[in-house]
Design an enzyme around this catalytic site. Structure first.
Site, mmCIF file in Angstrom:
data_model
loop_
_atom_site.group_PDB
_atom_site.id
_atom_site.type_symbol
_atom_site.label_atom_id
_atom_site.label_comp_id
_atom_site.label_asym_id
_atom_site.label_seq_id
_atom_site.Cartn_x
_atom_site.Cartn_y
_atom_site.Cartn_z
ATOM 1 N N CYS A 1 -1.450 8.741 3.460
ATOM 2 C CA CYS A 1 -1.303 8.103 2.154
ATOM 3 C C CYS A 1 -2.528 8.349 1.286
ATOM 4 O O CYS A 1 -2.465 8.230 0.064
ATOM 5 C CB CYS A 1 -1.061 6.603 2.318
ATOM 6 S SG CYS A 1 -2.350 5.748 3.247
ATOM 7 N N GLU B 1 0.888 -1.174 0.000
ATOM 8 C CA GLU B 1 0.000 0.000 0.000
ATOM 9 C C GLU B 1 0.913 1.208 0.000
ATOM 10 O O GLU B 1 1.503 1.554 1.014
ATOM 11 C CB GLU B 1 -0.926 -0.045 1.219
ATOM 12 C CG GLU B 1 -1.973 1.037 1.249
ATOM 13 C CD GLU B 1 -1.574 2.189 2.149
ATOM 14 O OE1 GLU B 1 -1.125 3.228 1.598
ATOM 15 O OE2 GLU B 1 -1.694 2.056 3.370
#
Length: 686
Positions: free
Chosen positions: A294, A255
């Site tokens: 993120c 990720e």
């Protein structure tokens, strides 16, 4: 200065050497040192596989889920302590809430998810399949826990949430973990792990912690292990291509930070409610966690005629954002995690400025409340404008990991989709619109390039969790630059830590293995009606073959009058030409009701407390007046239920297969019904 410890093979161990100094993000003072030098990483992986894995694998999903719930309840009691430490990462109270209570919330969510699984260490995956004409050979899929260890290499921005959102999933699946947090904020991760270990809730070997370098940890991975990584795409690529991971075919879930975007729909005008929703969402995503997420918005796309109005509105709300000491209740944005992160951010911003114009903020000065800009890792929110997004592509290639976003114009919906794709894959995209056609076209056009898409407008804004908030029951990940992986996702995430196997054999054998009755398996008959048995006394495969009942025309007419269902196929002899029916057909729900009349034991009060519902129901053959029906009634599956209150009756849910047959022996209907069945009061219950 405090030196962090590593939790290795059930013991707290200090690494060798001086270690890496860790700094207070607000004051700049050194607060701890971290070192993993001297740790035996091979022994750590062996301990996890040989001690932690067997202990977790033998537990059922329900037992693992209750373990997660107990752990979450324990950590809630420690929150004041964690908040105090989190402040040192530069986080405001709201930022820390996301990290701390969001992480604990993941434990609660996956604890509740245990109810979606059987009270077994493994589970059936999907439907079973008959593989033979005679019904004696079949197949199904099982999910069993892998026999390795989950290795989590996490980012600095969420030292608690980033750990717990992964641990919740691998523990429910039955795998232990080794956690390697980013060193810069590992002091907070260490505090939470200390609390977890001290609670004594986890089996030995379920969790180990590395504060410092990962050393040669990945050299020791094996085929049953799983590696997850959160961080930069460059680092992720390096880890993903590690020789041991490639050689052993180790699942690697990545990720990566990505260039997430938000689109202002063409239907949204300045001054409208949706315009305000858009401006508020951009401000929030730029300033929460000082933009160190993120999932934060890095690219903003607006219709070209509204470009100036949009950036001026965004700049206006950013101007109102108070920055400084997170402990000051007036502050709305804190510091970056450290001076290293600030230096990296400014380097990336300078790359963006080669093709963009800074319209809000400053690279070298910031107005603070109760903080010293020379000591803390502070920076003002930075808004850039790139008015040629198809020609100046740095905005789609360079990520400044902080409170930085670039706003860009588009001409039409097709251009908005094209621009969203230029990030080459992201974790999340949002579109603000109240036009369903525009929303659908954007989702379908941009979908292959984003892991999640939020369609935001005034109708859902009040309750929306927002662009940047991954949720436990939805997958978190994205294609391309975002890593190509998935985290969480409810049941989907649990499957990532389990091995799917196809199992073939006779219906009797598959029933014994799955603990779920399979069609065609041998039933068990005895003189005691299944409805006279308590939950513990019932066994999968207990079966009853009922008496028979002949359906009459009066039954069909009376059921129609009772239910008010006068559909022509049941009542009109003259309208059946060209239909599937030879003559008026019995109502399907009458057939099921008549079946219940055959299998229900009405002789006296028994352990069955109530009808809980129907999972599946199919009517496969018409039933006409004169047909005679009979029911084969089989205990299909048993599902444990926990007592919520001490005063609750101990009970469980039983699934029954109901096969209704006519006089030829052919099925006319099949269903799965559920009953709530009492446990014996004189037996100990969980």
């Amino acid at each position: 200065m405090n030196k962090l410890e590593n939790f290795v093979a059930g013991k707290w161990i200090t690494g060798d050497g001086e270690g890496q100094p860790l700094y207070h993000a607000v004051t700049g003072e050194a607060i701890a040192r971290a070192s993993s030098k001297g740790l035996d990483f091979r022994s750590m992986t062996s301990f996890a596989r040989e001690v932690g894995n067997p202990a977790l694998r033998k537990l059922t999903f329900h037992e693992r889920g209750r373990m997660l719930r107990a752990l979450a309840q324990h950590l809630q009691q420690e929150l004041p302590h964690f908040y105090e430490i989190s402040y040192q990462t530069g986080a405001t109270r709201a930022d820390s809430w996301i990290d701390l209570e969001g992480g604990i919330g993941n434990l609660f969510s996956y604890a509740s998810l245990r109810r979606k699984f059987p009270n077994l260490p493994y589970t059936v995956d999907g439907e079973s399949h008959n593989l033979s004409k005679g019904g004696t050979f079949m197949g199904t899929h099982l999910l069993v826990p892998k026999e390795g260890v989950a290795i989590h290499i996490n980012a600095f921005n969420f030292p608690v949430w980033g750990m717990l959102e992964k641990l919740a999933v691998n523990w429910l699946a039955g795998m232990p973990a080794i956690v390697k947090p980013a060193t810069v904020t590992s002091f907070l991760t260490e505090a939470v792990v200390r609390s977890i270990i001290s609670a004594g809730i986890l089996p030995e070997g379920a969790l180990q912690l590395i504060c410092g370098s990962a050393g040669d940890l990945l050299d020791h991975v094996q085929s049953q292990d799983v590696v997850t990584f959160t961080g930069s795409a460059a680092t992720g690529l390096k880890l993903k291509s590690h020789p041991a991971i490639l050689r052993e075919s180790v699942p690697f879930n990545m990720e990566a930070d990505s260039l997430n975007c938000i689109v202002l729909g063409q239907d949204v005008e300045p001054g409208t409610a949706d315009w305000d929703v858009f401006i508020k969402e951009v401000r929030k995503e730029m300033t929460v966690k000082a933009g160190q997420k993120c999932t934060a918005i890095r690219r903003i796309f607006v219709p070209e005629a509204k470009l100036e109005a949009a950036w001026q509105s965004i700049a206006g709300v950013l101007q109102q954002t108070t920055i400084g000491n997170p402990k000051n209740e007036k502050v709305r944005m804190g510091a970056l995690a450290g001076q290293t992160q600030k230096a990296e951010l400014l380097d990336q911003v300078n790359k963006l400025l080669a093709a963009s114009q800074l319209v809000h903020g400053s690279l070298d000065s910031v107005e603070l409340i109760d903080a010293d800009p020379a000591k803390g890792a502070f920076i003002s929110p930075l808004l850039l404008v790139n008015d040629q997004p198809f020609r100046q592509t740095a905005s789609h290639e360079v990520e400044a990991f902080g409170p930085v976003s670039t706003i860009m114009p588009y001409k039409n919906a097709e251009e908005a989709v094209a621009l969203s794709r230029m990030g080459k894959g992201s974790l999340v995209s949002s579109i603000v619109t109240s036009d369903p056609v525009l929303a659908r076209n954007y989702v379908l056009g941009a979908g292959p390039w984003h892991g999640r898409i939020l369609v935001l407008n005034q109708a859902c804004a009040r309750e929306s969790t927002g662009h940047g908030s991954p949720l436990p029951l939805l997958v978190h990940g994205g294609p391309g630059r975002a890593g190509g992986g998935e985290e969480m996702g409810g049941i989907r995430g649990v499957k990532h830590y389990m091995q799917r196997i196809a199992v073939q054999g006779s219906p009797d054998m598959i029933t014994a293995i799955t603990q779920t009755y399979q069609p065609g398996a041998t039933g068990r008959f005895d003189r005691v009606h299944p409805f006279r048995k308590y939950f513990e006394e019932l066994e999968v495969g207990d079966q009853l073959l009922t008496g028979k009942r002949t359906v009459t025309e009066a039954d069909i007419v009376n059921f129609g009058n009772l239910s008010w269902d006068h559909f022509y196929a049941h009542t009109d002899h003259t309208s059946l030409e060209g239909t599937l029916f030879e003559k008026p057909v019995a109502h399907g729900y009458f057939v099921l009701s008549a079946a219940a009349g055959l299998f229900v034991d009405s002789s006296a009060k028994g352990p069955v407390l109530l009808n809980y519902g129907i999972d599946e129901l199919r009517f496969v053959k018409p039933v006409y007046a004169g047909s005679t029906i009979q029911v084969r009634f089989t205990c299909k599956e048993k599902i444990e239920q926990e007592k919520k209150l001490d005063t609750d009756l101990p009970k469980g849910i039983v699934k029954w297969m109901v096969e209704v047959m006519d006089e030829t022996g052919e099925q006319v209907a099949i269903a799965t019904i559920l009953t709530m069945v009492q446990k014996r009061l004189d037996e100990p219950t969980k």
